[in-house]
Design a protein around this motif. Structure first.
Motif, mmCIF file in Angstrom:
data_model
loop_
_atom_site.group_PDB
_atom_site.id
_atom_site.type_symbol
_atom_site.label_atom_id
_atom_site.label_comp_id
_atom_site.label_asym_id
_atom_site.label_seq_id
_atom_site.Cartn_x
_atom_site.Cartn_y
_atom_site.Cartn_z
ATOM 1 N N HIS A 95 -1.002 4.308 -4.901
ATOM 2 C CA HIS A 95 -1.801 4.529 -3.408
ATOM 3 C C HIS A 95 -1.538 5.921 -2.642
ATOM 4 C CE1 HIS A 95 -3.750 0.716 -2.489
ATOM 5 N NE2 HIS A 95 -2.572 0.153 -2.981
ATOM 6 N N ARG A 96 -0.435 6.382 -2.725
ATOM 7 C CA ARG A 96 -0.244 7.780 -2.008
ATOM 8 C C ARG A 96 -1.116 8.528 -2.867
ATOM 9 N NH1 ARG A 96 5.294 6.082 -1.997
ATOM 10 N NH2 ARG A 96 5.789 7.328 -3.805
ATOM 11 N N THR A 120 -10.304 2.901 -2.290
ATOM 12 C CA THR A 120 -9.718 3.627 -1.497
ATOM 13 C C THR A 120 -8.370 2.564 -1.020
ATOM 14 O OG1 THR A 120 -10.998 3.003 0.538
ATOM 15 C CG2 THR A 120 -11.377 5.290 -0.586
ATOM 16 N N THR A 121 -7.289 3.195 -0.381
ATOM 17 C CA THR A 121 -6.235 2.331 0.126
ATOM 18 C C THR A 121 -6.784 1.499 1.556
ATOM 19 O OG1 THR A 121 -4.236 3.582 -0.613
ATOM 20 C CG2 THR A 121 -4.098 2.539 1.263
ATOM 21 N N PHE A 164 0.934 -1.322 0.000
ATOM 22 C CA PHE A 164 0.182 -0.014 -0.158
ATOM 23 C C PHE A 164 0.974 1.162 -0.203
ATOM 24 C CE2 PHE A 164 -1.845 -3.484 2.508
ATOM 25 C CZ PHE A 164 -2.853 -3.793 1.787
ATOM 26 N N ASP A 206 -6.308 5.078 -10.218
ATOM 27 C CA ASP A 206 -6.911 3.992 -9.482
ATOM 28 C C ASP A 206 -5.636 3.674 -8.762
ATOM 29 O OD1 ASP A 206 -7.624 1.528 -8.705
ATOM 30 O OD2 ASP A 206 -7.156 0.515 -10.680
ATOM 31 N N CYS A 207 -6.007 3.530 -7.209
ATOM 32 C CA CYS A 207 -4.660 3.031 -6.380
ATOM 33 C C CYS A 207 -3.984 2.058 -6.926
ATOM 34 C CB CYS A 207 -5.254 3.263 -4.739
ATOM 35 S SG CYS A 207 -6.542 2.052 -4.690
ATOM 36 N N MET A 232 -8.523 -1.290 0.352
ATOM 37 C CA MET A 232 -7.887 -2.262 -0.241
ATOM 38 C C MET A 232 -7.077 -3.290 1.130
ATOM 39 S SD MET A 232 -8.090 -2.815 -3.199
ATOM 40 C CE MET A 232 -6.995 -4.036 -3.172
ATOM 41 N N ARG A 233 -6.618 -2.435 1.942
ATOM 42 C CA ARG A 233 -6.080 -3.041 3.404
ATOM 43 C C ARG A 233 -7.204 -3.899 3.918
ATOM 44 N NH1 ARG A 233 -1.292 -0.943 5.469
ATOM 45 N NH2 ARG A 233 -0.943 0.935 4.711
ATOM 46 N N GLY A 268 -5.213 6.786 -3.263
ATOM 47 C CA GLY A 268 -5.825 6.086 -2.082
ATOM 48 C C GLY A 268 -6.741 6.692 -1.161
ATOM 49 N N ASP A 269 -6.878 8.164 -1.321
ATOM 50 C CA ASP A 269 -7.869 8.894 -0.579
ATOM 51 C C ASP A 269 -9.281 8.540 -0.912
ATOM 52 O OD1 ASP A 269 -7.899 10.385 -2.709
ATOM 53 O OD2 ASP A 269 -7.522 12.389 -1.772
#
Length: 324
Positions: free
Chosen positions: A210-211, A221-222, A205, A265-266, A225-226, A214-215
């Motif tokens: 993602h940076r 969102t990141t 991530f 896309d993250c 995904m987590r 990912g918001d």
């Protein structure tokens, strides 16, 4: 976190995606976010949203199959292209996305029908078990079981077991790549080609995408995904198992691959990093990043021309590699 009502209004996004999202909002459809609602509600929301996305799908013949899976029956749905009667057709084994947690063969129905019509192959859609009820390696093992079913029993259903491709989106792209990797072993079915839409290929991530994305300003969102990876893997030490994270596998000997990534896309960099590793392993590949599209664009074909074009590209690549 941006206001969810403003996710799809930024200038970089394809205007047709903005219009699609506005149309869904007008019908009271909400995003399937398992971090914001109970899982059963998120799954139901995904099914409702895709009823809207799947309208006006091609009318083709389908067949429900119950195959032997690694831990019980495995449901497959065969989508038959028109005009293929009387001769064996190649098979495209397809794995739907949804973080291993949400979505189904039904949510991807329009996409699966389009792929069958445009590729000339029978699409074998795999209804693999979802997390957290089923965790890794259950889904990976079911993906390989689907390939084995095509090779061992496909001829009785009008399939040419010598011409097999794999495809998938997001988590399904992970399973498609993992199945192609497993199929390199002696005695396993030969995979001739694969295409991968915006895959989740590693438990990482900290990539630039993602940076940057990912918001959630463009949807995925990141944080989500987590959570998806956590549901899939549980708490075991599996994050670096190449069956779960195929980006970490030895990629040599894979068939040609088509990578279709979303620019907003993250997970964009999962595809970029995979392309780098394929090049290093001398695997033929083609990478396209659809810069103005978000994650999940393959489900937007009814209203987004760029998404429809990407699906056509994948289908025509199947046609070319499988000789349909």
């Amino acid at each position: 976190m941006p206001d969810t009502n403003q996710l799809f209004t930024l200038d970089r996004l394809d205007p047709q995606v903005v219009a699609l999202h506005e149309g869904m909002q007008a019908q009271g459809l909400v995003s399937a976010d398992p971090l914001a609602m109970p899982l059963h509600e998120a799954r139901a929301a995904a099914e409702r949203s895709h009823v809207f996305l799947n309208r006006n799908a091609p009318a083709i013949r389908t067949e429900e199959i119950e195959a032997a899976g690694p831990a019980g029956p495995l449901r497959l749905r065969l989508y038959r292209p028109p005009g293929g009667e009387g001769r064996p057709l190649p098979a495209l084994v397809y794995f739907h996305g949804g973080g291993f947690v949400v979505n189904s063969v039904d949510t991807h129905d329009r996409l699966l029908r389009l792929l069958a019509v445009r590729s000339g192959a029978v699409v074998v859609a795999v209804a693999y078990g979802r997390a957290p009820e089923h965790r890794f390696p259950h889904q990976h093992d079911e993906a390989l079981a689907a390939l084995r079913w095509v090779a061992r029993h496909g001829t009785s259903h009008g399939l040419d077991s010598g011409r097999i491709a794999v495809g998938g989106d997001s988590a399904g792209a992970n399973l498609a790549l993992g199945a192609a990797l497993a199929a390199r072993a002696p005695g396993e079915p030969r995979v001739s080609f694969g295409f991968l839409f915006y895959g989740m290929f590693a438990h990482d991530f900290h990539t630039p995408s993602h940076r940057r994305f990912g918001d959630g300003r463009y949807g995925l969102t990141t944080a989500r995904m987590r959570w998806y990876w956590g549901q899939y893997l549980g708490h075991g030490e599996t994050t670096r198992d190449p069956r779960a994270a195929p980006l970490l596998a030895d990629l040599s000997g894979l068939p040609p691959l088509l990578l279709l990534a979303a620019g907003l896309d993250c997970l964009r960099d999962d595809s970029l990093r995979l392309a780098e590793r394929l090049a290093a392993a001398d695997v033929p590949y083609d990478l396209t990043v659809y810069e103005s599209l978000p994650h999940s664009f393959a489900s937007m074909t009814r209203l987004v021309e760029a998404a429809d074009g990407a699906v056509t590209r994948a289908a025509l690549a199947v046609r070319r590699h499988l000789g349909t």
